[in-house]
Enzyme design. Sequence first.
Site, mmCIF file in Angstrom:
data_model
loop_
_atom_site.group_PDB
_atom_site.id
_atom_site.type_symbol
_atom_site.label_atom_id
_atom_site.label_comp_id
_atom_site.label_asym_id
_atom_site.label_seq_id
_atom_site.Cartn_x
_atom_site.Cartn_y
_atom_site.Cartn_z
ATOM 1 C CE1 TYR A 40 -0.320 -6.179 -0.841
ATOM 2 C CE2 TYR A 40 -2.187 -7.152 0.310
ATOM 3 C CZ TYR A 40 -1.296 -6.112 0.143
ATOM 4 O OH TYR A 40 -1.375 -4.998 0.955
ATOM 5 C CB SER A 92 -2.123 -6.704 4.413
ATOM 6 O OG SER A 92 -3.350 -6.752 3.726
#
Length: 254
Positions: free
Chosen positions: A159, A146
């Site tokens: 996350y 990500s």
Amino acid sequence: MVLDTFRLGGRVALVTGGNRGIGRAIAIALAQAGADIALLGRGDPAETVTAVEELGRRALVVPADLATAGPDQLADAVDAATAGLGRLDILVNNAGIIRRAAAVAHPPEDWDAVLRVDLDAVFHLCQAAGRIMLGQGHGRIVNVASMLSYQGGIRVPSYTAAKHAVVGLTRALANEWAADGVNVNAIAPGYIATDNTAALRDDPDRERAIRERIPAGRWGTPEDLTGAVVFLASDAARYVHGAVLAVDGGWLAR
Ligand code: NAP
């Protein structure tokens, strides 16, 4: 010829979270490149199965909930995929969740859930697939990282921690397995229009701020990621180990 090295005919790919979003696009693209597809997840992947079969490829559904399955169950799932389709050449660790809450109030259950799905399951699936791939002297693993593998993000500490760790894990496994023909790499998607980013896109100010920071001037689509995954899954990437390929419309370059 170089284009032939991108072809995946005769290969079997296991994709997690292939029922929707980025995972569905990846599964279909791998099938377009010639691979048969095992779909590991908890949702109904009927739409993906149909798309894969319409391409003349085989699809196998392997049910597993990555939030609750332990290492043994995940190894059994990998074995079931391998037995069901006859071999295993490619693993794409796509499935992931995000929980948004300020760090001071981040619920422990959110921390646990995100770390289990986005990191623990990734390691245990790599481990199980790695055993098979090392034994056959060939394999490709593509993890989905990500922008928050590089940046801190806002109100997403679990996350961010998991996605930073996915990059470290990718490099660690690449170092151990490169000499045995197993390539472990990652893609780092930018801001992609899926359910994962619905909350950001529903907030007009956040949506505009993000879009205006993307050099390409638009959000990505799941299909924008598929060429990079097919490349990393193919023989064309035979000397690529431990790389993190950003597919981000230029976000990191800015
Ligand atoms: P999405 O549309 O929310 O899809 C998430 C996928 O993960 C679904 O297939 C979902 O299955 C699966 N999943 C979630 N929890 C699971 C569990 N416990 N067991 C099995 N499967 C589970 O998100 P997406 O945008 O496609 O995200 C795919 C990956 O890309 C994730 O790793 C995400 O972190 C990463 N990523 C996304 C973006 C973005 O901008 N969208 C950017 C960077 C990275 P269910 O349908 O069963 O929930």
